[in-house]
Design an enzyme around this catalytic site. Structure first.
Site, PDB file in Angstrom:
ATOM      1  N   GLU A  64       0.819  -1.215   0.000  1.00 36.88           N
ATOM      2  CA  GLU A  64       0.000   0.000   0.000  1.00 36.88           C
ATOM      3  C   GLU A  64       0.853   1.265   0.000  1.00 36.88           C
ATOM      4  O   GLU A  64       2.080   1.201   0.112  1.00 36.88           O
ATOM      5  CB  GLU A  64      -0.956  -0.040   1.203  1.00 36.88           C
ATOM      6  CG  GLU A  64      -1.912  -1.221   1.101  1.00 36.88           C
ATOM      7  CD  GLU A  64      -2.981  -1.258   2.168  1.00 36.88           C
ATOM      8  OE1 GLU A  64      -2.880  -0.505   3.159  1.00 36.88           O
ATOM      9  OE2 GLU A  64      -3.931  -2.056   2.007  1.00 36.88           O
ATOM     10  N   GLU A  75      -1.900 -10.452  -5.617  1.00 34.77           N
ATOM     11  CA  GLU A  75      -1.914 -11.333  -6.799  1.00 34.77           C
ATOM     12  C   GLU A  75      -1.061 -10.757  -7.922  1.00 34.77           C
ATOM     13  O   GLU A  75      -0.323 -11.462  -8.604  1.00 34.77           O
ATOM     14  CB  GLU A  75      -3.350 -11.510  -7.327  1.00 34.77           C
ATOM     15  CG  GLU A  75      -4.314 -12.156  -6.360  1.00 34.77           C
ATOM     16  CD  GLU A  75      -5.067 -11.148  -5.511  1.00 34.77           C
ATOM     17  OE1 GLU A  75      -4.432 -10.200  -4.996  1.00 34.77           O
ATOM     18  OE2 GLU A  75      -6.287 -11.310  -5.358  1.00 34.77           O
ATOM     19  N   CYS A 115      -7.091  -7.789 -10.736  1.00 40.70           N
ATOM     20  CA  CYS A 115      -6.283  -9.024 -10.616  1.00 40.70           C
ATOM     21  C   CYS A 115      -6.860 -10.124 -11.498  1.00 40.70           C
ATOM     22  O   CYS A 115      -6.123 -10.895 -12.112  1.00 40.70           O
ATOM     23  CB  CYS A 115      -6.202  -9.471  -9.156  1.00 40.70           C
ATOM     24  SG  CYS A 115      -5.170  -8.365  -8.175  1.00 40.70           S
TER      25      CYS A 115
HETATM   26  N1  THU Z   1      -6.154  -6.505  -2.163  1.00 43.42           N
HETATM   27  C1  THU Z   1      -5.369  -7.505  -2.674  1.00 43.42           C
HETATM   28  O1  THU Z   1      -4.170  -7.603  -2.374  1.00 43.42           O
HETATM   29  N2  THU Z   1      -5.933  -8.387  -3.527  1.00 43.42           N
HETATM   30  C2  THU Z   1      -7.233  -8.339  -3.933  1.00 43.42           C
HETATM   31  O2  THU Z   1      -7.612  -9.076  -4.821  1.00 43.42           O
HETATM   32  C3  THU Z   1      -8.166  -7.421  -3.275  1.00 43.42           C
HETATM   33  C4  THU Z   1      -7.555  -6.337  -2.467  1.00 43.42           C
HETATM   34  C5  THU Z   1      -5.539  -5.518  -1.277  1.00 43.42           C
HETATM   35  C6  THU Z   1      -5.428  -4.141  -1.858  1.00 43.42           C
HETATM   36  C7  THU Z   1      -5.377  -3.293  -0.616  1.00 43.42           C
HETATM   37  O3  THU Z   1      -4.027  -3.233  -0.170  1.00 43.42           O
HETATM   38  C8  THU Z   1      -6.183  -4.068   0.399  1.00 43.42           C
HETATM   39  O4  THU Z   1      -6.282  -5.382  -0.098  1.00 43.42           O
HETATM   40  C9  THU Z   1      -7.559  -3.515   0.648  1.00 43.42           C
HETATM   41  O5  THU Z   1      -8.260  -3.338  -0.538  1.00 43.42           O
END
Ligand code: THU
Length: 161
Positions: A64, A75, A115
């Protein structure tokens, strides 16, 4: 006019032990790497484990940023790194897991739309479906190919070249 029905196929498992050994290992790797996610804003920790056809295991977690839109999902971190390190090697399977403040999600983790789109591109690139394993406490879902995750996807052939 007629209505076309589009079916998707999902295998549902009630616990980790029901899955083949290789899938179990992949899920455990995803759970482990989710602990290293950089998710100070959402506190939603996601882990992805990619198994390549050459047997290599590539891991990723969400990254993030204070400028929220600059982060990247687990992913895509894993898939892009896999393609960067082993550009000609197809992806055999991909496990995804996620934890919120209550721990591992009760229901299978649902990959976001972007993703799913990247998974589709990977399948087209290597002309081979990915075994997608979505981890959850109550159920684990296994999906053979991203077409069941993203029906009617935008694919490169639409570009006409
Ligand atoms: N996130 C993922 O890593 N993969 C997903 O498929 C859905 C969301 C992460 C993005 C962000 O850092 C956090 O989850 C909240 O949305």
């Amino acid at each position: 006019m007629h209505t076309r029905e589009i079916k998707i196929f999902v295998q549902e498992f009630d616990n980790l032990a029901e899955l083949p050994e290789k899938d179990q290992q992949l899920i455990l790797s995803a759970r482990e790497v989710s602990k290293d996610a950089y998710a100070p804003y959402s506190k939603f920790h996601v882990g992805a484990a990619v198994l390549l056809e050459n047997g290599e295991l590539i891991l990723g977690n969400n990254q993030e940023n204070a400028d929220f839109t600059d982060g990247l999902c687990a992913e895509r971190v894993a898939l892009f790194y896999a393609h960067a390190k082993f550009p000609g090697v197809p992806v055999r399977s991909l496990a995804v897991t996620a934890c919120n403040s209550h721990g591992l999600l009760e229901q299978p983790t649902q990959p976001c739309g972007s993703c799913r789109q990247v998974m589709v591109e990977t399948e087209v690139r290597f002309n081979q479906p990915i075994r997608i394993i979505l981890d959850g406490k109550k159920h684990i879902h296994v999906i053979e190919g991203a077409d069941s995750l993203l029906p009617m996807a935008f694919k490169p052939k639409a570009l006409g070249s």
